[in-house]
Structures are given as C-alpha cells and as structure tokens.
Design an enzyme around this catalytic site. Structure first.
Site, mmCIF file in Angstrom:
data_model
loop_
_atom_site.group_PDB
_atom_site.id
_atom_site.type_symbol
_atom_site.label_atom_id
_atom_site.label_comp_id
_atom_site.label_asym_id
_atom_site.label_seq_id
_atom_site.Cartn_x
_atom_site.Cartn_y
_atom_site.Cartn_z
ATOM 1 N N GLY A 235 -37.154 -7.095 -20.134
ATOM 2 C CA GLY A 235 -35.734 -7.282 -19.714
ATOM 3 C C GLY A 235 -35.438 -7.318 -18.381
ATOM 4 O O GLY A 235 -36.333 -7.032 -17.490
ATOM 5 N N HIS A 236 -33.993 -7.367 -18.163
ATOM 6 C CA HIS A 236 -33.622 -7.643 -16.694
ATOM 7 C C HIS A 236 -33.658 -6.405 -16.019
ATOM 8 O O HIS A 236 -33.626 -5.397 -16.468
ATOM 9 C CB HIS A 236 -32.129 -8.121 -16.759
ATOM 10 C CG HIS A 236 -31.151 -7.223 -17.653
ATOM 11 N ND1 HIS A 236 -30.771 -6.050 -17.234
ATOM 12 C CD2 HIS A 236 -30.856 -7.300 -19.070
ATOM 13 C CE1 HIS A 236 -30.021 -5.562 -18.214
ATOM 14 N NE2 HIS A 236 -30.231 -6.211 -19.266
ATOM 15 N N GLY A 237 -34.204 -6.421 -14.745
ATOM 16 C CA GLY A 237 -34.148 -5.324 -13.863
ATOM 17 C C GLY A 237 -35.338 -4.397 -13.890
ATOM 18 O O GLY A 237 -35.200 -3.335 -13.436
#
EC number: 2.3.1.191
Length: 345
Positions: A235-237
């Site tokens: 996922g993002h980040g």
C-alpha cells in the site's frame, strides 16, 4: 563437467567418485543419470534410496550413501551456486525494437534493450545494460538503474525510481495511485491526489502481478535486496527495510513499516501503519493488527507469539470435546444440587 571439477568451483569436498559426469541439475524426485540434486538435511535422507541422481549435495550430518556426493554446510545454497554454473538466462541483444515508442528527453545508457511495443514517456532515464521486455509501459520521469530487467507487460508509473540490478516480473505495476479517499459530510468519497512516488533500491525483485502503490505525498520505499513474490500488494507510503521477504498474496495496508530481514509468509495481512521489527517472522495467513517487536515469530489472526498460538490451536481443536465435558459437568452439578435441595426439605 566432472563432479570433482564442479566441487572445486563450489569450494566443497567430494565423497565418492569425483569423475562422474554431471550434465545438468534436477530435483531429488526427478533427477536421473548425469544429473546432480540435493537434500537439505538428514530429515529427507529417505529420498537418497529412491533417487536416480548421478550425485547429490548433502550436509555433513546426512549419512554417506552409495551415491557420490558433495558435502556442504548449506546444501540448498550450494545447489543454487551450482545451478548458476549450468543455467545462464539468455539476455536479448542491445538495441531498440522498431515498434518501441520513446517520448521526449529519454536518456538510454549503453547496451540497453527495448523490446517490441515498449512505450516510454518523457524525461525517462534507463541505465546501462537494462532490459525492457515487450509491451511494457513506462510513464514520465521514471528512473531505471544499471542492469535492471523489466519483464513483459509491466507498468512503471510516473516518478518511479528503480535501482540497479533489480528484476520486475511480468504484469507487475509499480507506482500506481494509492487507495486514498476522504469521507465528506455528504457521505461521498473525495479522491486524495496521489502526488508521491515509489522508490525501489538496488537488487530488489518484484513478482508477477504484484502492485506497489505511491502515496499522496512522499514516497513508498522498498529496501535493498528485498524480494517480493507474485500477487503481493504494498500500500501507499509503506516503508520496507533491507533484505525482507514477502511471499505470495501478502497485503500491506498504507503506512506499514517493516524493519530489516522481516519474513512475511503467504497471505499475511498487515493493518495500516503497523510497525514490524527487524528479523520478525510472520507465519502464513496471519493477521497483524498492530506493532510487532523485533526478532519475534508470530502466527494466527490476530497474530500471537508462535508458541502461544500453537497451544491455542491445540485447544481450539479440542473445543467440541471440552464443551461436551462442560455440559456433562453442568448436568451432574444440577443433579447434585437437586439431591441437596431434596435433603433439606
């Protein structure tokens, strides 16, 4: 190659006839005459009597057999080194296929290969000896390092940075928009712009159909030497440390942090912003709702220390029996209570 010559290349001693000819390598069940195989430990010694292999790689504890063998402290690793001597993947010749499409200000290092129907956006830099196989799409402002290989049908989204000597397997998508939506007072979802990027360090491998998302701001980071299996979702980040191992169908929600040398077995799920410490091992299908201390082994969903999970699992299997015992005890207590009550009256 004779067994003795191979052993010399590997830096290992031979037991038995060093002059047997080795023409290839195979698994212990499939190996035949002229082929080398291995077993990892004496736990699998039963296969020695069944194999038709010409020779084996064995550890020092596995009993000597009639089959000539190479002795090694780490048979699997030695087998991998042997395989490298026999199997060299064929690299395509340098050059640009006439169907490839290149945007403005594309910089290509020496001996780059661009396959058929590769599409490259503007301001892309591809390092020397990189290989981009057919049908890949590389968006604007992407950086690809030295000797990195991107297999067919991959997508590298804008601003993605891939280090040196990486391998991206077919169908992977790196740098796609993170799943970022903000609830509104009206009950709808407002899309959060995903202006960040993905940074992949050197010697990372990304499996087929894996997805690594970019965040709204900042970057998603994959540390040096990390290996990501097929169908993994990052996922993002997320921040993944060096030399981690993410096995098939692992899912990391946004903002997860993994330390160094973390192993996540198949289908592990990690909740958003959880931090997993260095050298942690998470068993298959476990769910991680919160932080995990370094150097631990956890299992289950929600994850527990592995020893506790084993005891809990054993009890769960006995629950029907334990429940029936409890019901029997309840009936006996009720009968005793009735007798006591009758005696008082």
């Amino acid at each position: 190659m004779k067994l003795g010559e191979l052993a010399a290349h590997l830096g290992c001693p031979v037991e038995g006839n060093p002059d047997v000819e080795i023409r290839g390598l195979a698994s212990i069940q499939q190996a035949g005459p002229g082929e080398l195989s291995f077993i990892e430990s004496e736990k699998y010694a039963r296969f020695i009597k069944l194999t038709r292999a010409e020779a084996l790689i064995l550890d020092w504890r596995t009993p000597v057999s009639k089959v000539p063998c190479i002795r090694s402290e780490q048979p699997r690793l030695t087998f991998a080194h042997a395989l490298e001597l026999f199997y060299q993947p064929r690299r395509p010749a340098p050059g640009i296929h006439p169907t490839a499409i290149l945007g403005a200000n594309v910089q290509l290092g020496e001996n780059v290969h661009l396959g058929a129907y590769v599409v490259i956006g503007d301001d892309v830099t591809i390092g020397p000896e990189a290989v981009i196989y057919p049908n890949c799409t590389i968006y604007n402002d992407v950086r690809i390092g030295v000797r990195t290989v991107v297999h067919a049908n991959c997508v590298l989204h804008e601003r993605t940075k891939i280090g040196d000597e990486c391998i991206v397997q077919s169908g992977a998508v790196v740098g796609g928009e993170g799943f970022g939506f903000v609830p509104t007072p009206e009950g709808t979802w407002h899309k959060m712009p995903q202006s960040g990027y993905v940074r992949v360090e050197d010697q990372v491998e990304i499996g087929s159909n894996a997805a690594i998302d970019r965040p709204s701001v900042g970057f998603t980071h994959i540390g040096r030497g990390t290996k990501i299996d097929n169908l993994v979702m990052v996922g993002h980040g997320c921040e993944i440390g060096e030399h981690c191992l993410l096995v098939g169908q692992v899912g990391l929600a946004g903002g997860v942090k993994l330390g160094r040398n973390v192993v996540l077995a198949g289908q592990v799920g990690v909740a958003g912003h959880a931090a997993i410490g260095d050298r942690t091992v998470v068993s298959a299908q476990s769910g991680i709702p919160s932080d995990v201390e370094p150097g631990t082994v956890v299992s289950g969903s929600p994850a527990l220390p592995h020893a506790l999970w084993l005891r809990t699992s054993a009890l769960i299997r006995r629950l029907p029996e334990l429940f029936q015992n409890l019901r029997d005890l309840q009936r006996k207590v009720a009968l005793l209570q009735q007798r006591l009550d009758s005696g008082h009256h």
